[in-house]
Design an enzyme around this catalytic site. Structure first.
Site, PDB file in Angstrom:
ATOM      1  N   GLU A 147       0.938  -1.099  -0.014  1.00 41.53           N
ATOM      2  CA  GLU A 147      -0.033  -0.069  -0.137  1.00 41.53           C
ATOM      3  C   GLU A 147       0.867   1.244   0.030  1.00 41.53           C
ATOM      4  OE1 GLU A 147      -4.054  -0.434   1.800  1.00 41.53           O
ATOM      5  OE2 GLU A 147      -2.759  -1.127   3.354  1.00 41.53           O
ATOM      6  N   HIS A 197     -11.384  -1.412   6.644  1.00 42.24           N
ATOM      7  CA  HIS A 197     -10.072  -1.504   6.221  1.00 42.24           C
ATOM      8  C   HIS A 197      -9.284  -0.650   7.426  1.00 42.24           C
ATOM      9  CE1 HIS A 197      -6.405  -0.701   3.486  1.00 42.24           C
ATOM     10  NE2 HIS A 197      -5.812  -1.162   4.732  1.00 42.24           N
TER      11      HIS A 197
HETATM   12 ZN   LIG Z   1      -3.949  -1.121   5.068  1.00 46.33          ZN
END
Ligand SMILES: [Zn+2]
Length: 239
Positions: free
Chosen positions: A81, A170
Protein backbone atom coordinates in the site's frame (compact mmCIF):
# COMPACT_ATOMS: atom_id res chain seq x y z
CA UNK A 1 15.02 8.27 -12.95
CA UNK A 2 15.95 11.16 -10.67
CA UNK A 3 18.02 10.05 -7.68
CA UNK A 4 17.78 12.55 -4.80
CA UNK A 5 20.61 13.24 -2.38
CA UNK A 6 20.95 10.99 0.65
CA UNK A 7 18.30 11.85 3.27
CA UNK A 8 19.25 13.38 6.57
CA UNK A 9 20.45 10.71 9.00
CA UNK A 10 18.43 12.17 11.86
CA UNK A 11 15.26 12.10 9.74
CA UNK A 12 15.83 8.43 8.92
CA UNK A 13 16.33 7.67 12.61
CA UNK A 14 13.24 9.68 13.52
CA UNK A 15 11.17 7.62 11.08
CA UNK A 16 12.40 4.40 12.69
CA UNK A 17 11.41 5.86 16.08
CA UNK A 18 7.98 6.83 14.70
CA UNK A 19 7.38 3.24 13.60
CA UNK A 20 8.09 1.96 17.10
CA UNK A 21 6.04 4.66 18.82
CA UNK A 22 3.00 3.83 16.70
CA UNK A 23 3.33 0.18 17.68
CA UNK A 24 3.74 0.94 21.36
CA UNK A 25 0.76 3.31 21.29
CA UNK A 26 -1.48 0.66 19.70
CA UNK A 27 -1.97 2.42 16.37
CA UNK A 28 -0.18 -0.21 14.25
CA UNK A 29 0.37 -3.91 14.95
CA UNK A 30 2.15 -6.21 12.50
CA UNK A 31 0.56 -4.07 9.81
CA UNK A 32 0.28 -0.38 9.05
CA UNK A 33 3.06 2.05 8.07
CA UNK A 34 4.36 5.58 8.44
CA UNK A 35 6.30 7.70 5.95
CA UNK A 36 7.94 11.10 5.82
CA UNK A 37 8.64 13.33 2.83
CA UNK A 38 12.30 13.34 1.75
CA UNK A 39 14.11 16.35 3.25
CA UNK A 40 16.11 16.92 0.03
CA UNK A 41 13.36 16.28 -2.55
CA UNK A 42 9.62 16.99 -2.35
CA UNK A 43 9.12 14.35 -5.05
CA UNK A 44 10.35 11.49 -2.85
CA UNK A 45 9.49 10.01 0.51
CA UNK A 46 10.98 7.63 3.07
CA UNK A 47 9.19 4.43 4.10
CA UNK A 48 10.35 1.15 5.62
CA UNK A 49 10.59 -2.04 3.61
CA UNK A 50 7.77 -4.58 4.05
CA UNK A 51 8.02 -5.51 7.74
CA UNK A 52 6.35 -5.10 11.13
CA UNK A 53 6.72 -1.46 12.28
CA UNK A 54 7.99 -2.40 15.75
CA UNK A 55 11.09 -4.00 14.18
CA UNK A 56 12.10 -1.15 11.86
CA UNK A 57 15.74 -0.03 12.11
CA UNK A 58 17.49 2.79 10.28
CA UNK A 59 18.79 0.44 7.59
CA UNK A 60 15.24 -0.72 6.79
CA UNK A 61 14.20 2.73 5.57
CA UNK A 62 13.98 3.03 1.76
CA UNK A 63 13.54 5.99 -0.60
CA UNK A 64 10.50 5.99 -2.91
CA UNK A 65 9.36 8.30 -5.68
CA UNK A 66 5.77 9.53 -5.75
CA UNK A 67 4.77 6.69 -8.09
CA UNK A 68 5.68 4.27 -5.30
CA UNK A 69 8.84 2.95 -6.91
CA UNK A 70 11.62 2.16 -4.43
CA UNK A 71 15.00 3.50 -5.57
CA UNK A 72 17.11 1.33 -3.33
CA UNK A 73 15.12 -1.79 -2.36
CA UNK A 74 17.79 -4.19 -3.61
CA UNK A 75 15.25 -6.99 -4.04
CA UNK A 76 13.64 -6.50 -0.63
CA UNK A 77 9.84 -6.59 -0.49
CA UNK A 78 8.03 -3.26 -0.21
CA UNK A 79 4.62 -2.46 1.24
CA UNK A 80 1.65 -3.29 -0.99
CA UNK A 81 0.00 0.00 0.00
CA UNK A 82 2.93 2.37 -0.59
CA UNK A 83 0.68 4.19 -3.12
CA UNK A 84 -1.23 5.73 -0.20
CA UNK A 85 1.85 7.74 0.66
CA UNK A 86 3.02 8.80 -2.80
CA UNK A 87 -0.38 9.95 -3.99
CA UNK A 88 -1.07 11.96 -0.82
CA UNK A 89 2.33 13.68 -1.08
CA UNK A 90 1.51 14.45 -4.71
CA UNK A 91 -1.91 15.90 -3.90
CA UNK A 92 -1.01 17.72 -0.68
CA UNK A 93 2.18 19.85 -0.76
CA UNK A 94 1.50 20.82 2.88
CA UNK A 95 1.75 17.21 4.06
CA UNK A 96 5.16 16.09 5.35
CA UNK A 97 4.20 12.77 6.96
CA UNK A 98 1.53 10.09 6.51
CA UNK A 99 0.37 7.31 8.86
CA UNK A 100 -1.76 4.45 7.54
CA UNK A 101 -3.16 2.03 10.10
CA UNK A 102 -5.93 -0.38 10.95
CA UNK A 103 -6.22 1.03 14.50
CA UNK A 104 -9.20 -0.87 15.86
CA UNK A 105 -11.44 1.76 17.44
CA UNK A 106 -11.61 3.69 14.16
CA UNK A 107 -12.89 0.72 12.12
CA UNK A 108 -16.55 0.90 13.31
CA UNK A 109 -16.80 4.51 12.11
CA UNK A 110 -15.81 3.63 8.56
CA UNK A 111 -18.09 0.59 8.56
CA UNK A 112 -21.11 2.67 9.65
CA UNK A 113 -20.07 5.70 7.61
CA UNK A 114 -20.06 7.91 10.68
CA UNK A 115 -17.39 10.64 10.70
CA UNK A 116 -15.06 11.13 13.62
CA UNK A 117 -15.64 14.54 15.17
CA UNK A 118 -13.51 16.30 17.80
CA UNK A 119 -14.79 15.15 21.16
CA UNK A 120 -12.14 16.86 23.28
CA UNK A 121 -9.41 19.46 23.04
CA UNK A 122 -6.65 16.99 22.14
CA UNK A 123 -8.39 16.32 18.84
CA UNK A 124 -9.06 19.80 17.49
CA UNK A 125 -7.29 18.65 14.31
CA UNK A 126 -10.48 16.68 13.56
CA UNK A 127 -12.41 19.94 13.30
CA UNK A 128 -13.39 19.34 9.70
CA UNK A 129 -14.41 15.80 10.62
CA UNK A 130 -13.12 12.77 8.78
CA UNK A 131 -13.97 11.99 5.18
CA UNK A 132 -14.73 8.47 3.94
CA UNK A 133 -12.95 6.50 1.24
CA UNK A 134 -15.31 3.94 -0.31
CA UNK A 135 -13.11 1.68 -2.38
CA UNK A 136 -16.12 -0.18 -3.79
CA UNK A 137 -17.23 2.98 -5.60
CA UNK A 138 -13.83 3.27 -7.25
CA UNK A 139 -12.91 -0.32 -8.06
CA UNK A 140 -15.80 -2.68 -7.25
CA UNK A 141 -15.02 -5.77 -5.18
CA UNK A 142 -11.36 -5.71 -4.16
CA UNK A 143 -9.11 -7.06 -1.40
CA UNK A 144 -9.67 -3.59 0.17
CA UNK A 145 -6.00 -2.63 -0.22
CA UNK A 146 -4.82 0.60 -1.84
CA UNK A 147 -2.47 -1.27 -4.14
CA UNK A 148 -2.18 1.00 -7.18
CA UNK A 149 -1.55 4.64 -8.04
CA UNK A 150 -5.18 5.00 -9.20
CA UNK A 151 -6.49 3.82 -5.83
CA UNK A 152 -3.98 6.02 -4.00
CA UNK A 153 -5.12 9.03 -6.00
CA UNK A 154 -8.76 8.24 -5.20
CA UNK A 155 -7.89 8.01 -1.51
CA UNK A 156 -6.04 11.33 -1.65
CA UNK A 157 -9.09 12.89 -3.33
CA UNK A 158 -11.33 11.56 -0.56
CA UNK A 159 -8.94 12.97 2.08
CA UNK A 160 -9.18 16.41 0.46
CA UNK A 161 -7.90 19.11 2.81
CA UNK A 162 -8.64 17.13 5.98
CA UNK A 163 -6.31 15.59 8.55
CA UNK A 164 -7.78 12.09 8.40
CA UNK A 165 -9.75 9.83 6.07
CA UNK A 166 -11.61 6.68 7.07
CA UNK A 167 -11.28 3.67 4.78
CA UNK A 168 -14.43 1.58 4.98
CA UNK A 169 -13.78 -2.04 5.96
CA UNK A 170 -10.05 -1.43 6.24
CA UNK A 171 -8.62 1.37 8.40
CA UNK A 172 -7.67 5.01 8.20
CA UNK A 173 -4.97 7.39 7.03
CA UNK A 174 -3.82 10.46 8.95
CA UNK A 175 -1.52 13.24 7.73
CA UNK A 176 0.57 15.96 9.36
CA UNK A 177 2.87 18.87 8.65
CA UNK A 178 5.68 17.00 10.42
CA UNK A 179 6.44 13.42 11.42
CA UNK A 180 5.80 14.24 15.06
CA UNK A 181 2.46 15.86 14.24
CA UNK A 182 1.28 12.94 12.08
CA UNK A 183 2.18 10.46 14.84
CA UNK A 184 0.42 12.62 17.45
CA UNK A 185 -2.68 12.80 15.24
CA UNK A 186 -2.69 9.05 14.59
CA UNK A 187 -2.46 8.31 18.33
CA UNK A 188 -5.23 10.76 19.20
CA UNK A 189 -7.46 9.70 16.30
CA UNK A 190 -7.62 6.29 17.96
CA UNK A 191 -8.30 7.93 21.36
CA UNK A 192 -11.04 10.12 19.86
CA UNK A 193 -12.72 7.08 18.31
CA UNK A 194 -12.86 5.27 21.66
CA UNK A 195 -14.25 8.31 23.46
CA UNK A 196 -16.73 9.15 20.73
CA UNK A 197 -18.20 5.65 20.89
CA UNK A 198 -18.54 5.93 24.66
CA UNK A 199 -20.15 9.35 24.44
CA UNK A 200 -22.60 8.34 21.72
CA UNK A 201 -23.73 5.45 23.93
CA UNK A 202 -24.47 7.92 26.74
CA UNK A 203 -26.52 10.41 24.77
CA UNK A 204 -26.49 13.47 22.57
CA UNK A 205 -22.85 14.49 22.12
CA UNK A 206 -21.69 18.10 22.13
CA UNK A 207 -18.55 18.15 19.99
CA UNK A 208 -16.05 20.99 19.79
CA UNK A 209 -17.39 23.57 17.36
CA UNK A 210 -15.31 24.94 14.49
CA UNK A 211 -13.89 27.79 16.55
CA UNK A 212 -12.95 25.55 19.48
CA UNK A 213 -11.45 22.98 17.14
CA UNK A 214 -9.26 25.58 15.43
CA UNK A 215 -8.07 27.12 18.70
CA UNK A 216 -7.32 23.82 20.44
CA UNK A 217 -5.52 22.54 17.36
CA UNK A 218 -3.32 25.66 17.28
CA UNK A 219 -2.47 25.32 20.98
CA UNK A 220 -1.79 21.60 20.81
CA UNK A 221 0.57 21.99 17.85
CA UNK A 222 2.92 23.69 20.30
CA UNK A 223 2.65 20.78 22.75
CA UNK A 224 3.50 17.91 20.39
CA UNK A 225 7.21 17.87 21.41
CA UNK A 226 6.21 16.99 24.98
CA UNK A 227 4.40 13.85 23.83
CA UNK A 228 7.17 12.98 21.37
CA UNK A 229 9.86 13.22 24.07
CA UNK A 230 8.01 10.75 26.28
CA UNK A 231 7.14 8.35 23.46
CA UNK A 232 10.69 8.41 22.11
CA UNK A 233 12.09 7.66 25.58
CA UNK A 234 9.71 4.71 25.90
CA UNK A 235 10.86 3.04 22.68
CA UNK A 236 14.59 3.50 23.39
CA UNK A 237 17.38 3.26 20.78
CA UNK A 238 16.27 1.96 17.39
CA UNK A 239 19.52 0.30 16.26
ZN1 LIG B 1 -4.00 -1.09 5.16
Amino acid sequence: MVIPAVPDTLLVEKLAVANRILYRQGVVDSFGHVSVRHDKSPHHFLLARNMAPALVRRQDILVFDLDGTALDAGGQRVYLERFIHGEIYRARPDVQAVVHSHSPSVIPFGATRQPLRPIFHMCGFLGEGTSLFEIRDVAGDTDMLVSSNALGAALAAALGSRSAVLMRGHGSTVVGASLEQAVYRAVYTEVNAKLQMQAVALGDVMYLNAGEAAKTAATNETQVPRAWELWQREVGPVG
